[in-house]
Scaffold this motif. Structure first.
Motif, mmCIF file in Angstrom:
data_model
loop_
_atom_site.group_PDB
_atom_site.id
_atom_site.type_symbol
_atom_site.label_atom_id
_atom_site.label_comp_id
_atom_site.label_asym_id
_atom_site.label_seq_id
_atom_site.Cartn_x
_atom_site.Cartn_y
_atom_site.Cartn_z
ATOM 1 N N VAL A 39 0.851 -1.190 0.000
ATOM 2 C CA VAL A 39 0.000 0.000 0.000
ATOM 3 C C VAL A 39 0.886 1.240 0.000
ATOM 4 N N ASN A 40 0.566 2.161 -0.892
ATOM 5 C CA ASN A 40 1.236 3.461 -0.937
ATOM 6 C C ASN A 40 0.176 4.532 -0.796
ATOM 7 N N VAL A 41 0.486 5.570 -0.038
ATOM 8 C CA VAL A 41 -0.466 6.654 0.176
ATOM 9 C C VAL A 41 0.217 7.968 -0.145
ATOM 10 N N THR A 42 -0.471 8.800 -0.919
ATOM 11 C CA THR A 42 -0.016 10.154 -1.206
ATOM 12 C C THR A 42 -1.132 11.102 -0.804
ATOM 13 N N VAL A 43 -0.801 12.101 -0.016
ATOM 14 C CA VAL A 43 -1.786 13.099 0.400
ATOM 15 C C VAL A 43 -1.366 14.433 -0.192
ATOM 16 N N ARG B 116 -8.099 7.843 -4.630
ATOM 17 C CA ARG B 116 -7.891 6.967 -5.775
ATOM 18 C C ARG B 116 -7.212 5.700 -5.280
ATOM 19 N N VAL B 117 -7.826 4.577 -5.585
ATOM 20 C CA VAL B 117 -7.336 3.284 -5.112
ATOM 21 C C VAL B 117 -7.019 2.425 -6.326
#
Length: 83
Positions: free
Chosen positions: A3-7, A26-27
């Motif tokens: 899992v990668n998360v960008t805010v 967006r997933v």
């Protein structure tokens, strides 16, 4: 690991004709977001988390699901097909 998360905060966004605070999630995933039933379950969980954490109403959040194939993701000098 998967899992990668960008805010990105402070972006100008309009949702349903309103510039009031909103969020877009967006997933993308291999084999996890490929059906309506899968995404229905994911959507319920994401909305629960996002409304609680962001203090937004569900009507101010949109989620976009992108199913991916293993050959579309590069990692460690190859693509996921070979990992």
């Amino acid at each position: 690991q998967r899992v990668n998360v960008t805010v990105r905060s402070g972006l100008a966004m309009v949702l349903s004709g309103s510039a009031e605070p909103c969020a877009q999630l967006r997933v993308s995933s291999i084999g996890v977001v490929g059906s309506a039933e899968q995404n229905r379950r994911h959507s319920a969980r994401f909305f629960e988390l996002l409304t609680a954490r962001l203090g937004l109403g569900a009507e101010r959040i949109i989620i976009r699901f992108y199913p991916l194939e293993p050959w579309q993701i590069g990692k460690n000098g190859t693509v996921m097909t070979f990992l």
